[in-house]
Design an enzyme around this catalytic site. Structure first.
Site, short mmCIF file in Angstrom:
data_model
loop_
_atom_site.label_atom_id
_atom_site.label_comp_id
_atom_site.label_asym_id
_atom_site.label_seq_id
_atom_site.Cartn_x
_atom_site.Cartn_y
_atom_site.Cartn_z
N SER A 250 -9.95 -0.56 7.10
CA SER A 250 -9.34 -0.35 5.79
C SER A 250 -8.66 -1.58 5.18
CB SER A 250 -8.33 0.80 5.85
OG SER A 250 -9.02 2.02 5.82
N LYS B 49 0.86 -1.19 0.00
CA LYS B 49 0.00 0.00 0.00
C LYS B 49 0.89 1.24 0.00
CE LYS B 49 -3.99 1.90 2.58
NZ LYS B 49 -4.83 1.74 3.79
N SER C 151 -9.82 1.75 2.96
CA SER C 151 -8.97 2.53 2.07
C SER C 151 -7.96 1.69 1.29
CB SER C 151 -8.20 3.57 2.90
OG SER C 151 -7.32 2.94 3.80
#
Lengths: 480, 482
Positions: B178, B79, B154
């Site tokens: 997330s 990420k 997210s």
């Protein structure tokens, strides 16, 4: 200063701690390095980096807490103080808000030999910010982050100080203690001790405090004194003229000897303190708190009072001697030899020895002087073997080299001449050369005899025994 | 050989038997990324060069017969809010568009030590704030099951890249759901570890007391493999990290009590999601588990407490982006205030600004007690209720999300509705617990549904063990053909 008014002062003293590394990262904690060479992603607050608390900082702060008679909060935490400024890379300073490490203490300060007890509100730990550099050669501001994350303690006093003199003495005492504990270099000129000064005035007899103003970053004992004198005078003029003091922050310009409004109450910042989630609540064991307490040496004020009480030193001398840990400890060790008079040791310590050390900017431990050599030297004076003048020559030698004073006396032929015959010619010569002084003496100015003794000492190259010379001079003059 | 379809465990086996090389695995991964990225948009950067160097190093080690790490040759996507030394780390924000960290996150160092290969950085909602991956400054990521729908957020790029078989494994971060929410919406496995189990050093902070890095995979075994490689104490860098060692999955299911909290099966959750989770619990019961009905009464307040605490911390964590040292430089012609104003107004997107303003407000003097302090009280209450609940059960099963994947743009105009998609997951962060999302079927539109399993602190071995049992019982999880 107008005696109808009383000045109320509180000091917030920031002291940089001399730990090896910074408070939240492994960067070296040092002054004077090339700009931006003592910083890393952590103290520069780069994204994703995290602080880890340096335990040494906690220990040092707890030591100061003990020295200032505080209670220690064994369970404490770090909080974020949020504000924007280019010298603060995270846009928050990690500090302590509602649970300072140490609180509710006091400090006894000696004012002309009397003890004044000043309340200590709290001592907390926090990180220093960087430095902004304004340079004429560059149209803008440069930032040096070396100082970011240097550990600080903030020592907050109660509004117990009543004059600029007291505030100065308080700050000097705090600085001496920092040095005694070895937790700060306490170098004002390097900014490692700085004070925020809060001042208010009130009519004598009035109970409520007046509105206070704050002056930030006052950087020397002298500046603290001057800033308070100026601000108190300013406030008294405003109040006595029927005006009102506004709560504000003012900047002290020591060069101009004036202060200026920096921020008014309306501009007061909301720091939005909250516990730093990156640092967990930390706990210090009772055993460790006690261990730190046991490590506190006898502190300057206690020491000075002991010197007065036990050795009969003058308060002013005792205070001067006790203010420096290395020198007072050397004095203590000399006294322990029991070889000579304590007052004489003190006089040499705060007189000739202090002069040499201060001139050379060194400490007693940097010299070859030992308790034996100094006390032996003083004992030689006491026995009349050498004069004070000759002793100065001995001191110059033994401060450089660890040799016995007796050897120096021998080698340099410094022993006093107490033999009247040897001195007689000398006395006659001096009297012959100083007919006016002799006349003055006869005319009643008896104190010229000191001058004549001095002349004889000079003529004997310091070797004459001044007491004997004096007697000889007096009888010779009588015979004239 | 379609290597990209294989799990990390399978690839690891093939590599050790010398049937494939790390370079071949990487080539296949890069080809797959080329093939599907135009439809998925999971990657913000593909770091082929650095990945190739690592793959070669692994192959050389293997050729010399040297020992290799647990993840040797396995591609792991990262990420883009996790710092990679020398590789752009943007947080999907204009603010950090050109930010190249001079350090690795601890998890990245651990992946390197485990000989994993990092093929690129994955998309997210800007600074990990959002539930759909639409708050990315660069592009929205699409759900591989229906590319007109969101992957969740997210960590949308992390979930979608694994679901689309671009990588077998990826790392995300989970502050309020997330990792788990996008895992649920993309039909993959995602673990949010116990707070402190994985070092946060190098994870760009959103809400420091809630953030935790977590692994994604298509199987439970793969997630366990990655989790084992990244967890553990990092005391020189992260004071909140804990000395935890993952002992491997706990295989014993007998007598396991599965708590069903009634508050998670209320009107806010779709019937299809509820039914799928209850069906999954039935399967666990068939395997020897005992369902127990429980209650977590403070759940209703959790969302408010979460948005107060997380926004408060975010407002402080994101204050450092001032345009002075790095990042979007702002207008440098005016005063210092002009610089701050332009850097922060132009560098941050609307959702980030909303949270900063919310967080600044709740920490302000006069409001601190009413908001932040009360939220922290609620946090303690919620944590206590979980502790009490774990007296009655060993794990808790809930839906991961209130509904399946929604359409791109469907909720962007209503922040509150978007916030509500975290309703089932925020409590786990607030209480610092571990939670895993596993696929538990599909809705009528063919979109994946996720089941969340929650356990006490450091019960990852048990949680993943239960998840593995379930995975075996259903005959494995479906993979979307693209």
């Amino acid at each position: 200063m107008n005696q109808d008014y009383e000045v109320i002062i509180g000091l917030e003293i920031h002291a940089e701690l001399c730990t090896k590394t910074k408070i939240f990262c492994g960067c070296k904690n040092a002054f004077g390095a090339e700009v931006n060479t003592l910083c890393c992603p952590v103290c520069m607050g780069l994204p994703g980096t995290l602080p880890v608390l340096n335990k040494q900082v906690v220990d040092y702060a707890v030591k100061m807490g003990h020295a200032l008679n505080c209670s220690i909060n064994r369970v404490s935490k770090n909080d974020r103080k949020n504000y924007f400024y280019p010298d603060l890379p995270k846009a928050y300073q990690i500090s302590q808000f509602d649970v300072p490490l140490c609180e509710h203490g006091y400090l006894d300060v000696l004012m002309d030999g009397d003890v004044r007890r000043i309340g200590i509100t709290r001592i907390h730990i926090e990180e220093d910010a960087g430095k902004l550099i304004h340079d004429d050669s560059f149209d803008g501001t440069l930032a040096d982050y070396n100082r970011c994350g240097v550990p600080l303690i903030e020592i907050v006093s109660e509004p117990d100080l009543r004059s600029a003199e007291e505030a100065k003495a308080y700050m000097e005492t705090i600085t001496n203690i920092l040095l005694y504990l070895g937790i700060s270099d306490a170098k004002m000129q390097e900014g490692s001790v700085r004070a925020d000064v809060n001042v208010s005035v009130r009519s004598r007899g009035q109970k409520e405090f007046g509105t206070r103003t704050e002056m930030k970053n006052v950087n020397s004992f002298g500046a603290v004194y001057r800033a308070i004198q100026y601000e108190a005078q300013r406030q008294i003029e405003v109040v006595s003229g029927g005006g009102v003091i506004e709560q504000e922050t003012r900047r002290w310009d020591d060069a101009k000897g004036k202060n200026y409004v920096l921020r008014t109450k309306e501009d007061a910042q909301d720091y939005r303190y909250f516990p730093d989630p990156d640092l967990l609540t930390f706990e210090i064991s009772e055993a460790h708190v006690q261990e730190l307490k046991a490590s506190i040496p006898e502190l300057p004020v206690a020491k000075a009072l002991r010197y007065v009480k036990e050795y009969g030193l003058l308060p002013v001398d005792a205070q001067l001697l006790a203010s420096n840990r290395a020198r007072s400890e050397f004095f203590d060790s000399c006294v322990a030899t029991g070889k000579c008079d304590k007052k004489l040791i003190c006089n040499w310590m705060i007189g000739d020895i202090a002069k040499i050390l201060n001139e050379r900017r060194i400490e007693i431990t940097d010299t070859a002087l030992t308790k034996e050599s100094l006390t032996d030297m003083i004992a030689l004076i006491e026995k009349g073997t050498i004069s004070n003048t000759a002793a100065k020559t001995v001191l110059d030698v033994i401060i450089e080299k660890d040799v016995s004073p007796a050897e120096v006396v021998e080698e340099k032929g410094l022993a006093q001449i107490s033999d009247s015959d040897a001195l007689l010619t000398l006395v006659d010569e001096v009297l012959a050369q100083n007919a006016k002084a002799v006349a003055d003496y006869k005319g009643g100015k008896t104190n010229v005899v000191g001058f004549l003794v001095g002349q004889c000492m000079k003529a004997s190259k310091g070797k004459g025994n001044p007491a004997i010379l004096r007697e000889m001079l007096l009888s010779a003059i009588d015979k004239l | 050989m379609e290597l990209y379809r294989k799990t990390a465990a399978e690839l690891s086996g093939l590599l050790r038997k010398k049937e494939v090389t790390a370079c071949e695995i990487l080539d296949d991964t890069l080809a797959r990324i080329d093939a599907v990225e135009p439809r998925i948009d999971a990657f913000l950067s593909v770091t082929a060069e650095a990945a190739r160097a690592k793959a070669r190093e692994v192959d050389e080690k293997l050729a010399k017969g040297e020992a290799v790490g647990a993840l040797a040759g396995i591609p792991v996507g990262i990420k883009d809010n996790i710092c990679t030394k020398g590789l752009r780390t943007t947080c999907a924000s204009k603010m950090l568009e050109n930010f190249i960290p001079p350090y690795n996150a601890t998890v990245v160092d651990k992946l390197n030590a485990a000989d994993a290969v990092i093929p690129g950085k994955l998309n997210l909602d800007e600074f990990a704030m959002g539930g759909s991956c639409e708050n990315s400054y660069f592009k929205p990521t699409k759900n591989p099951w229906d590319t007109e729908r969101v992957p969740g957020g997210s960590s949308g790029g992390s979930a979608a890249s694994v679901a689309a078989c671009e990588v077998p494994l990826s790392l995300g971060s989970d502050t309020g759901g997330s990792v788990r929410c996008p895992a649920g919406l993309c039909g993959v496995v995602g673990l949010k570890p116990t707070y402190g189990a994985v070092s946060r050093f190098g994870l760009v902070a959103f809400a420091s007391s809630l953030d935790q890095i977590g692994p994604f995979g298509r199987t439970v075994e793969d997630v366990a493999l990655l989790f084992g490689a990244i967890c553990g104490a990092d005391l020189p860098h992260d004071a909140t990290s804990k000395d935890y060692h993952f002992p491997g999955m706990d295989a014993d299911l007998k007598g396991l009590r599965v708590g069903i909290p009634r508050e998670y099966f209320g009107s806010g959750v779709s019937e299809e999601n509820k039914a799928a989770v209850l069906k999954a619990v039935d399967m666990l019961r068939d395997a020897g588990a005992v369902p127990v009905e429980i209650s977590l009464p403070s759940t209703d307040y959790a969302l408010s407490a979460y948005y107060i605490i997380s926004s408060a911390e975010a407002s402080s964590n994101l204050a450092r982006y001032d345009g002075v040292k790095y990042g979007y430089p702002g207008d440098r012609k005016g005063t210092l205030n002009d610089l701050y104003l332009s850097a922060r107004s132009e560098g941050f997107g609307p959702e980030v600004k909303r949270r900063i303003m919310l967080g600044t407000y709740v920490l302000s003097s006069g409001y601190y007690d009413a908001y932040y302090k009360r939220a922290k009280m609620l946090q303690r209450m919620i944590a206590r209720e979980f502790t009490d609940a774990f007296e009655k059960c060993d794990v808790i099963a809930t839906p991961t999300t209130p509904s399946t994947a929604f359409k791109l743009g469907e909720k962007t105009s209503d922040p509150l509705e978007m916030y509500a998609s975290d309703i089932c997951t925020v409590t786990v962060n607030i209480a610092g617990l571990p939670g895993v999302s596993v696929p538990c079927g599909f809705d009528q539109k063919g979109l994946p549904i996720g089941m969340q399993l929650i356990g006490p602190k450091f019960s990852e071995a048990k949680l993943l063990g239960v998840a593995k049992h379930y995975e075996t019982a259903v005959g494995g999880f479906a993979v979307k053909e693209l």
